[in-house]
Design a protein around this motif. Structure first.
Motif, PDB file in Angstrom:
ATOM      1  N   ASP A 108       0.835  -1.205   0.000  1.00 14.53           N
ATOM      2  CA  ASP A 108       0.000   0.000   0.000  1.00 14.53           C
ATOM      3  C   ASP A 108       0.873   1.260   0.000  1.00 14.53           C
ATOM      4  O   ASP A 108       0.627   2.199  -0.754  1.00 14.53           O
ATOM      5  CB  ASP A 108      -0.920  -0.037   1.228  1.00 14.53           C
ATOM      6  CG  ASP A 108      -1.917   1.110   1.220  1.00 14.53           C
ATOM      7  OD1 ASP A 108      -2.730   1.167   0.287  1.00 14.53           O
ATOM      8  OD2 ASP A 108      -1.845   1.952   2.128  1.00 14.53           O
ATOM      9  N   LEU A 112       1.335   4.212  -3.227  1.00 15.88           N
ATOM     10  CA  LEU A 112       1.305   5.681  -3.187  1.00 15.88           C
ATOM     11  C   LEU A 112       2.588   6.260  -3.778  1.00 15.88           C
ATOM     12  O   LEU A 112       2.546   7.196  -4.584  1.00 15.88           O
ATOM     13  CB  LEU A 112       1.094   6.174  -1.748  1.00 15.88           C
ATOM     14  CG  LEU A 112       1.126   7.702  -1.572  1.00 15.88           C
ATOM     15  CD1 LEU A 112       0.032   8.380  -2.382  1.00 15.88           C
ATOM     16  CD2 LEU A 112       1.024   8.079  -0.089  1.00 15.88           C
ATOM     17  N   TRP A 182     -13.350   2.015   6.404  1.00 14.72           N
ATOM     18  CA  TRP A 182     -12.461   3.170   6.587  1.00 14.72           C
ATOM     19  C   TRP A 182     -13.020   4.070   7.686  1.00 14.72           C
ATOM     20  O   TRP A 182     -12.373   4.999   8.130  1.00 14.72           O
ATOM     21  CB  TRP A 182     -12.297   3.970   5.284  1.00 14.72           C
ATOM     22  CG  TRP A 182     -11.468   3.279   4.247  1.00 14.72           C
ATOM     23  CD1 TRP A 182     -11.007   1.980   4.284  1.00 14.72           C
ATOM     24  CD2 TRP A 182     -10.977   3.834   3.029  1.00 14.72           C
ATOM     25  NE1 TRP A 182     -10.286   1.704   3.146  1.00 14.72           N
ATOM     26  CE2 TRP A 182     -10.247   2.827   2.366  1.00 14.72           C
ATOM     27  CE3 TRP A 182     -11.100   5.088   2.424  1.00 14.72           C
ATOM     28  CZ2 TRP A 182      -9.631   3.041   1.120  1.00 14.72           C
ATOM     29  CZ3 TRP A 182     -10.486   5.302   1.183  1.00 14.72           C
ATOM     30  CH2 TRP A 182      -9.755   4.281   0.554  1.00 14.72           C
ATOM     31  N   TRP A 188     -12.955   7.752  12.198  1.00 11.34           N
ATOM     32  CA  TRP A 188     -12.111   7.278  11.105  1.00 11.34           C
ATOM     33  C   TRP A 188     -11.245   6.121  11.602  1.00 11.34           C
ATOM     34  O   TRP A 188     -10.773   6.140  12.745  1.00 11.34           O
ATOM     35  CB  TRP A 188     -11.179   8.391  10.607  1.00 11.34           C
ATOM     36  CG  TRP A 188     -11.891   9.517   9.919  1.00 11.34           C
ATOM     37  CD1 TRP A 188     -12.121  10.765  10.419  1.00 11.34           C
ATOM     38  CD2 TRP A 188     -12.458   9.504   8.611  1.00 11.34           C
ATOM     39  NE1 TRP A 188     -12.801  11.522   9.499  1.00 11.34           N
ATOM     40  CE2 TRP A 188     -13.020  10.781   8.387  1.00 11.34           C
ATOM     41  CE3 TRP A 188     -12.545   8.538   7.593  1.00 11.34           C
ATOM     42  CZ2 TRP A 188     -13.662  11.118   7.187  1.00 11.34           C
ATOM     43  CZ3 TRP A 188     -13.186   8.870   6.407  1.00 11.34           C
ATOM     44  CH2 TRP A 188     -13.731  10.145   6.214  1.00 11.34           C
ATOM     45  N   THR A 189     -11.006   5.156  10.754  1.00 12.20           N
ATOM     46  CA  THR A 189     -10.089   4.055  11.055  1.00 12.20           C
ATOM     47  C   THR A 189      -8.679   4.632  11.108  1.00 12.20           C
ATOM     48  O   THR A 189      -8.300   5.416  10.239  1.00 12.20           O
ATOM     49  CB  THR A 189     -10.202   2.980   9.958  1.00 12.20           C
ATOM     50  OG1 THR A 189     -11.572   2.572   9.882  1.00 12.20           O
ATOM     51  CG2 THR A 189      -9.331   1.783  10.269  1.00 12.20           C
ATOM     52  N   TYR A 191      -4.709   5.018  10.829  1.00 15.05           N
ATOM     53  CA  TYR A 191      -3.631   4.522   9.990  1.00 15.05           C
ATOM     54  C   TYR A 191      -2.344   4.417  10.817  1.00 15.05           C
ATOM     55  O   TYR A 191      -2.008   5.387  11.508  1.00 15.05           O
ATOM     56  CB  TYR A 191      -3.408   5.473   8.813  1.00 15.05           C
ATOM     57  CG  TYR A 191      -2.298   5.010   7.905  1.00 15.05           C
ATOM     58  CD1 TYR A 191      -2.541   4.048   6.933  1.00 15.05           C
ATOM     59  CD2 TYR A 191      -0.996   5.488   8.067  1.00 15.05           C
ATOM     60  CE1 TYR A 191      -1.514   3.596   6.119  1.00 15.05           C
ATOM     61  CE2 TYR A 191       0.025   5.030   7.248  1.00 15.05           C
ATOM     62  CZ  TYR A 191      -0.245   4.092   6.284  1.00 15.05           C
ATOM     63  OH  TYR A 191       0.764   3.640   5.484  1.00 15.05           O
ATOM     64  N   PHE A 195      -6.239  -0.575  10.281  1.00 11.36           N
ATOM     65  CA  PHE A 195      -6.604  -1.161   8.987  1.00 11.36           C
ATOM     66  C   PHE A 195      -6.248  -2.649   9.000  1.00 11.36           C
ATOM     67  O   PHE A 195      -5.440  -3.106   9.815  1.00 11.36           O
ATOM     68  CB  PHE A 195      -5.913  -0.419   7.844  1.00 11.36           C
ATOM     69  CG  PHE A 195      -6.494   0.961   7.634  1.00 11.36           C
ATOM     70  CD1 PHE A 195      -7.638   1.143   6.870  1.00 11.36           C
ATOM     71  CD2 PHE A 195      -5.916   2.067   8.237  1.00 11.36           C
ATOM     72  CE1 PHE A 195      -8.191   2.410   6.705  1.00 11.36           C
ATOM     73  CE2 PHE A 195      -6.464   3.337   8.081  1.00 11.36           C
ATOM     74  CZ  PHE A 195      -7.606   3.502   7.305  1.00 11.36           C
ATOM     75  N   LEU A 208      -5.419   2.015   0.202  1.00 13.01           N
ATOM     76  CA  LEU A 208      -5.952   3.179   0.904  1.00 13.01           C
ATOM     77  C   LEU A 208      -5.723   4.466   0.113  1.00 13.01           C
ATOM     78  O   LEU A 208      -4.754   4.579  -0.638  1.00 13.01           O
ATOM     79  CB  LEU A 208      -5.271   3.326   2.266  1.00 13.01           C
ATOM     80  CG  LEU A 208      -5.392   2.155   3.237  1.00 13.01           C
ATOM     81  CD1 LEU A 208      -4.692   2.499   4.546  1.00 13.01           C
ATOM     82  CD2 LEU A 208      -6.841   1.775   3.497  1.00 13.01           C
ATOM     83  N   THR A 209      -6.625   5.404   0.284  1.00 11.09           N
ATOM     84  CA  THR A 209      -6.382   6.778  -0.156  1.00 11.09           C
ATOM     85  C   THR A 209      -6.682   7.673   1.047  1.00 11.09           C
ATOM     86  O   THR A 209      -7.808   7.670   1.547  1.00 11.09           O
ATOM     87  CB  THR A 209      -7.297   7.163  -1.341  1.00 11.09           C
ATOM     88  OG1 THR A 209      -7.106   6.224  -2.400  1.00 11.09           O
ATOM     89  CG2 THR A 209      -6.969   8.558  -1.860  1.00 11.09           C
ATOM     90  N   ASN A 210      -5.645   8.359   1.526  1.00 13.40           N
ATOM     91  CA  ASN A 210      -5.777   9.238   2.695  1.00 13.40           C
ATOM     92  C   ASN A 210      -6.857  10.292   2.446  1.00 13.40           C
ATOM     93  O   ASN A 210      -6.852  10.941   1.406  1.00 13.40           O
ATOM     94  CB  ASN A 210      -4.418   9.898   2.956  1.00 13.40           C
ATOM     95  CG  ASN A 210      -4.349  10.551   4.323  1.00 13.40           C
ATOM     96  OD1 ASN A 210      -5.335  10.614   5.047  1.00 13.40           O
ATOM     97  ND2 ASN A 210      -3.169  11.037   4.669  1.00 13.40           N
ATOM     98  N   GLN A 211      -7.762  10.465   3.406  1.00 15.21           N
ATOM     99  CA  GLN A 211      -8.855  11.435   3.261  1.00 15.21           C
ATOM    100  C   GLN A 211      -8.587  12.750   3.986  1.00 15.21           C
ATOM    101  O   GLN A 211      -9.482  13.587   4.134  1.00 15.21           O
ATOM    102  CB  GLN A 211     -10.163  10.811   3.763  1.00 15.21           C
ATOM    103  CG  GLN A 211     -10.627   9.652   2.905  1.00 15.21           C
ATOM    104  CD  GLN A 211     -10.689  10.034   1.442  1.00 15.21           C
ATOM    105  OE1 GLN A 211     -11.327  11.012   1.072  1.00 15.21           O
ATOM    106  NE2 GLN A 211     -10.013   9.274   0.591  1.00 15.21           N
ATOM    107  N   LEU A 212      -7.328  12.914   4.447  1.00  9.49           N
ATOM    108  CA  LEU A 212      -6.969  14.121   5.196  1.00  9.49           C
ATOM    109  C   LEU A 212      -7.223  15.396   4.394  1.00  9.49           C
ATOM    110  O   LEU A 212      -7.601  16.423   4.954  1.00  9.49           O
ATOM    111  CB  LEU A 212      -5.492  14.025   5.585  1.00  9.49           C
ATOM    112  CG  LEU A 212      -4.972  14.935   6.677  1.00  9.49           C
ATOM    113  CD1 LEU A 212      -5.744  14.720   7.976  1.00  9.49           C
ATOM    114  CD2 LEU A 212      -3.485  14.693   6.915  1.00  9.49           C
ATOM    115  N   ARG A 213      -7.010  15.314   3.073  1.00  4.92           N
ATOM    116  CA  ARG A 213      -7.189  16.490   2.220  1.00  4.92           C
ATOM    117  C   ARG A 213      -8.467  16.413   1.396  1.00  4.92           C
ATOM    118  O   ARG A 213      -8.603  17.099   0.392  1.00  4.92           O
ATOM    119  CB  ARG A 213      -5.971  16.661   1.313  1.00  4.92           C
ATOM    120  CG  ARG A 213      -4.699  16.894   2.108  1.00  4.92           C
ATOM    121  CD  ARG A 213      -3.473  17.009   1.235  1.00  4.92           C
ATOM    122  NE  ARG A 213      -2.285  17.039   2.063  1.00  4.92           N
ATOM    123  CZ  ARG A 213      -1.643  15.960   2.492  1.00  4.92           C
ATOM    124  NH1 ARG A 213      -2.055  14.752   2.155  1.00  4.92           N
ATOM    125  NH2 ARG A 213      -0.580  16.081   3.263  1.00  4.92           N
TER     126      ARG A 213
END
Ligand code: UYC
Length: 229
Positions: A108, A112, A182, A188-189, A191, A195, A208-213
């Motif tokens: 993973d 990225l 997620w 939120w799960t 990281y 996971f 995964l795709t980080n949802q921070l942004r």
């Protein structure tokens, strides 16, 4: 009259994924005659478009202690069953190696980094992606990355799996997160510890795709023409 082995060989091409998975399992308990059926299946398959059934057969054979099987694999599939096509000369062989080893956390992270490499120097330094860079990804490369995840996860992981779930939920992100674990309720799960880094994870859990942004990057990934053209 068909022999048991012929019936199992036929069942490898069943339209039912669970049947295919069970058949690989059964064949792998039958010693060299079962291994021969799995090798024939890999040789006959479409090498340009491998499926997770080929990937699963490959992973089973990889665990065999037979020298003949290992010679077959290193001759026919030295790097794995997925052709590593790239329009931008990105080398996906380390990613293939990690996913074959079922090292999904490392895979993973590397996914990225490889997508940053695909996007160019500024993304490589930044170590995260702009949605506008994802929009410009070649279809070839996204398909290669996706096929790697799909093929070595029994069809469970990959952007195309996430996309199918997302479409089935009417493109509602708030419904997608709990479905792929997620998010649980309002949480939120975390990281990486929360996971699930193996095949017991729910369908679509990885990569995964980080949802921070925000959702724009995953929106670009799941809306990409790679999946429709
Ligand atoms: N993280 O929570 N995440 C990171 C996910 C969020 C955060 C990496 C996914 C929520 C911080 C990956 C989820 C959030 C960092 C993911 C998730 C958050 C970080 C490593 C569920 C806080 C440190 C790769 C949606 C409430 C790095 C990378 C930084 C890292 C993935 C926090 C793969 C799927 C909203 C602080 N999280 N991430 O992108 O950027 O760095 O500061 O999604």
């Amino acid at each position: 009259e068909l022999t048991d082995l012929e019936q199992l060989s036929t069942a490898l091409s069943s339209p039912n994924g669970k049947t295919q998975l069970k058949t690989i399992e059964t064949l792998s308990t039958l010693g060299s005659s079962g291994e021969q059926v799995l090798m024939d299946f890999l040789v006959k398959g479409d090498r340009r478009h491998p499926t997770w059934v080929q990937g699963t057969a490959f992973l089973k054979l990889k665990k065999s202690e037979s020298a003949a099987v290992q010679e077959f694999l290193s001759r026919e599939f030295p790097q794995g069953v997925v052709p590593l096509n790239s329009d931008r000369d990105v080398d996906y062989s380390p990613l293939q190696a990690l996913l074959i080893e079922q090292k999904f956390l490392e895979g993973d992270r590397l996914t990225l980094l490889k997508m940053c490499e695909l996007a160019g120097e500024s993304a490589m330094t930044r170590k995260w992606l702009y949605f506008s860079e994802v929009n410009q990804f070649p279809r070839t490369d996204l398909r290669t990355i996706n096929t790697l995840w799909l093929v070595y996860s029994e069809g469970k992981f990959g952007f195309s799996v996430q996309r199918e779930i997302w479409l089935s939920l009417g493109k509602d992100w708030d419904k997608l997160w709990p479905k792929i674990q997620w998010r649980t309720g309002k949480t939120w799960t975390r990281y990486p510890s929360e996971f699930i880094w193996d095949l017991t994870a729910p369908k679509g859990h990885l990569p995964l795709t980080n949802q921070l942004r925000g959702v724009r990057v995953i929106d670009s990934l799941l809306s990409h023409p790679a999946w429709t053209e």
